[in-house]
Every structure is written in C-alpha cells, then in structure tokens.
Design a protein around this motif. Structure first.
Motif, PDB file in Angstrom:
ATOM      1  N   ALA A 178       0.811  -1.216   0.000  1.00 42.85           N
ATOM      2  CA  ALA A 178       0.000   0.000   0.000  1.00 42.85           C
ATOM      3  C   ALA A 178       0.843   1.264   0.000  1.00 42.85           C
ATOM      4  O   ALA A 178       0.357   2.345  -0.309  1.00 42.85           O
ATOM      5  CB  ALA A 178      -0.926   0.006   1.222  1.00 42.85           C
ATOM      6  N   LEU A 179       2.133   1.141   0.343  1.00 42.15           N
ATOM      7  CA  LEU A 179       2.997   2.308   0.416  1.00 42.15           C
ATOM      8  C   LEU A 179       3.924   2.422  -0.784  1.00 42.15           C
ATOM      9  O   LEU A 179       4.856   3.218  -0.792  1.00 42.15           O
ATOM     10  CB  LEU A 179       3.834   2.267   1.697  1.00 42.15           C
ATOM     11  N   GLU A 181       3.519   3.753  -3.497  1.00 38.76           N
ATOM     12  CA  GLU A 181       3.409   4.992  -4.260  1.00 38.76           C
ATOM     13  C   GLU A 181       4.468   6.009  -3.876  1.00 38.76           C
ATOM     14  O   GLU A 181       4.619   7.025  -4.543  1.00 38.76           O
ATOM     15  CB  GLU A 181       2.013   5.593  -4.063  1.00 38.76           C
ATOM     16  N   GLU A 183       6.972   8.356  -0.822  1.00 41.42           N
ATOM     17  CA  GLU A 183       7.049   8.974   0.491  1.00 41.42           C
ATOM     18  C   GLU A 183       5.730   9.611   0.926  1.00 41.42           C
ATOM     19  O   GLU A 183       5.416   9.640   2.104  1.00 41.42           O
ATOM     20  CB  GLU A 183       8.166  10.021   0.508  1.00 41.42           C
ATOM     21  N   ALA A 184       4.969  10.150  -0.022  1.00 41.15           N
ATOM     22  CA  ALA A 184       3.698  10.778   0.333  1.00 41.15           C
ATOM     23  C   ALA A 184       2.752   9.762   0.954  1.00 41.15           C
ATOM     24  O   ALA A 184       2.065  10.048   1.949  1.00 41.15           O
ATOM     25  CB  ALA A 184       3.056  11.415  -0.898  1.00 41.15           C
ATOM     26  N   ALA A 185       2.729   8.545   0.389  1.00 41.48           N
ATOM     27  CA  ALA A 185       1.876   7.495   0.936  1.00 41.48           C
ATOM     28  C   ALA A 185       2.355   7.069   2.317  1.00 41.48           C
ATOM     29  O   ALA A 185       1.555   6.820   3.216  1.00 41.48           O
ATOM     30  CB  ALA A 185       1.852   6.294  -0.019  1.00 41.48           C
ATOM     31  N   VAL A 186       3.678   6.988   2.482  1.00 38.81           N
ATOM     32  CA  VAL A 186       4.243   6.631   3.785  1.00 38.81           C
ATOM     33  C   VAL A 186       3.852   7.672   4.825  1.00 38.81           C
ATOM     34  O   VAL A 186       3.444   7.342   5.942  1.00 38.81           O
ATOM     35  CB  VAL A 186       5.780   6.525   3.699  1.00 38.81           C
ATOM     36  N   ARG A 187       3.970   8.944   4.467  1.00 38.60           N
ATOM     37  CA  ARG A 187       3.644  10.017   5.406  1.00 38.60           C
ATOM     38  C   ARG A 187       2.179   9.980   5.802  1.00 38.60           C
ATOM     39  O   ARG A 187       1.836  10.156   6.973  1.00 38.60           O
ATOM     40  CB  ARG A 187       3.985  11.372   4.764  1.00 38.60           C
ATOM     41  N   HIS A 188       1.276   9.737   4.825  1.00 38.71           N
ATOM     42  CA  HIS A 188      -0.160   9.665   5.121  1.00 38.71           C
ATOM     43  C   HIS A 188      -0.438   8.531   6.101  1.00 38.71           C
ATOM     44  O   HIS A 188      -1.197   8.697   7.065  1.00 38.71           O
ATOM     45  CB  HIS A 188      -0.936   9.456   3.823  1.00 38.71           C
ATOM     46  N   TRP A 189       0.193   7.370   5.867  1.00 36.72           N
ATOM     47  CA  TRP A 189       0.002   6.223   6.750  1.00 36.72           C
ATOM     48  C   TRP A 189       0.507   6.524   8.156  1.00 36.72           C
ATOM     49  O   TRP A 189      -0.139   6.197   9.151  1.00 36.72           O
ATOM     50  CB  TRP A 189       0.731   5.016   6.170  1.00 36.72           C
TER      51      TRP A 189
END
Length: 312
Positions: A178-179, A181, A183-189
């Motif tokens: 799910a991550l 995509e 760094e942005a996806a990591v930050r959202h998570w």
C-alpha cells in the motif's frame, strides 16, 4: 586514500574513515595531514560527483564537507546523502567561509550536524569530528540493538515526515504494497498511525507489521516502533492472548534495548557496557520492564521477549 603514518596506525589499529570533500588543494593537504596524524583513514573528493563515487565504493564514518564547490554545492550534496537510507546515518560537518546565520541554518536544515568556519582551526575541527564520531557510534549501537531484537524504529519530525529510520525499518517499509506509491503514501500512513496510536499492516509476503507510537523522541520529534509478526508468530499471539503483554507494555526505546540484550543472555554489566550505562541503571530499567510485563524474574521477561521478538 592517503596512507596512515606508522605511529598513527600503531596507536589506532581500528581506524575511522573520514571523507574530505573540498576543491581547494591547500585545504585538502592540511586536513589530510592532520587527520592522518590522528590515526584516521582519509578519503578525498574534489566535488559532489567524486563524493558520491566514494560513497558507492564504501560508506565512510564521517564527512568534512565544503559548502561552496564548483557544480553542485555542499548543501545539495548533503541533502542527497541524507535522502539515501543506507547513508543517512553518516555525520556531515560543513566547512566554509560563509559565516552568515542564513548559511549556517541552511547547513543544519539539509542534515549537517556541525559547522566550522574557514580559515579552519585544526584542533577545533578534530575535536568536533571526534565528538560526532563518538555520538554516531553510540547511535549505531542503539540501532543495532533494536534491529537485533527483530524491531525497527522510525523517527518522525513535527510534520510527520520520516527524519530517520533504522535499517530494519527501511526493509519492512519497502515490503508494504500500500505504500509503494512513495514517500507521500508513507507520510499519510504514519499520520494516521499517530492518531490511532497503533496499527497493523500486511506485508507483501502475507506476514504483518505492527507499528506503535512510543511518544516524543526529541524536540518536535515522535518515535514509532515497528515489530514484524511472521505468520507463525501472529497465529501464536491469536491463540494465546497472554502473549500480547509485550505489545501492550508500552516500553520506552531504552527499555526495549535493555530487554533485547537481556533476551540474548547478557548480564547487567554486559548490557551497561553495550549501552553506555552503569549496571545499577540497567537494574532500574529492568525493574520497570518487569512491572510493565507483569513478571518477577529475568527468565520470565526474557521468555516473553524471545517468543515475540522473532525473525523469519
């Protein structure tokens, strides 16, 4: 690489490797001579391209970096080094004639740990370098203690961005579909995790990763502990609710380190030597660990740790 003098090599059989990045031949010569006399192994780069080539060949223990160079400047190079997880731990000390507050702040903002102004005062440079090498050594021991325990650590800045991550944490994050995509996806998570306090996420091999918010890690920083649950371990926890004690114990990072070495059979004195504390301080940490885990003996605490801190 410049050779060590015989006396320096004899005094320092295990030599730290320092990369000096500067386009001025006189500065390079002066620093290399001084570092070699102190027993350091010295690598030289005259610009950002050469510096990156040195890192590709072998990661140094520290970098002395000129801020102003032809082509890519030192600030940009430092940002690139800090963006690479396997290089980010290396302390970077800036050297420059720029003494304005704005430039000094820029050096720290891009990841530098210190700033010395030219003309260089060699004793000062050596003292600062030795201090940051010691700090980096302690930090490395802490990272290894966490990774040896089968855990990973993330340090987040005030915006929820990853400021630092242990090698194990880096490997696990790369396995979260799910991550993928970026760094942005990591930050959202991670921001969602901070709100919830704890979360489970499935890795690409079907096993699970448990993330737990541990609280402040420094001014404006927050710490997240990651623990891998292989399929067998996850099923064991599901079958035996009592095995959740470690998950709910809310151990501090230091208590986690102490427990990890206890589980490996280390004595209080051994743990103190590894983590840089007295045996009495280790014993105090163990008292808190026993209370949080609801056990009374070292053997019981080690058994819980060993059963849950499993690696594939």
């Amino acid at each position: 690489m410049l050779p060590l003098s015989e006396s320096a090599a004899a005094a320092s059989p295990i030599s730290h490797v320092v990369l000096v990045v500067d386009d001025a031949p006189e500065t390079l010569r002066m620093l290399c001579d001084a570092l070699a006399l102190e027993g350091y192994t010295v690598l030289v780069a005259r610009d950002a391209t050469e510096a990156l080539e040195r890192f590709e060949m072998g990661v140094p223990d520290a970098v002395l970096l000129d801020a102003l160079m032809p082509g890519e400047d030192g600030f940009s190079l430092c940002r690139r080094l800090k963006a690479e997880p396997s290089w980010a731990h290396v302390p970077v000390i800036f050297m420059t004639g720029l003494a304005e507050t704005e430039q000094i702040l820029q050096g720290f903002a891009c990841g530098g740990v210190d700033y010395v102004v030219k003309p260089l005062r060699i004793p000062e440079v050596l003292a600062r370098l030795a201090t940051h090498l010691r700090n980096a050594h302690v930090s490395r021991l802490a990272r290894e203690a966490v990774d040896v325990a089968g855990l990973g650590v993330l340090l987040l800045d005030s915006q929820g961005r990853v400021a630092w991550r242990s090698p194990q944490a880096t490997r696990w994050l790369q396995q979260i579909p799910a991550l993928a995509e970026g760094e942005a996806a990591v930050r959202h998570w991670l921001l969602q995790l901070l709100e919830q306090g704890e979360a489970l996420v499935t890795l690409s091999d079907g096993s699970q990763l448990q993330a737990r918010h541990l609280g402040p890690g420094g001014p404006g920083e927050r710490m997240v502990l990651l623990r891998h649950l292989p399929l067998a371990a996850a099923e064991a926890v599901a079958r035996d609710p009592s095995q959740r004690r470690l998950s709910g114990a809310a151990l501090t990072p230091r208590e986690t380190e102490v427990l990890s070495w206890l589980a490996k059979g280390k004595t209080n004195r051994d743990i103190g030597d590894i983590l840089g504390m007295s045996p009495r301080t280790v014993n105090k940490h163990l008292e808190h660990i026993f209370e949080k885990l609801g056990v009374e003996t070292r053997t019981a605490a080690a058994a819980i740790a060993s059963s849950l801190l499993l690696e594939d």
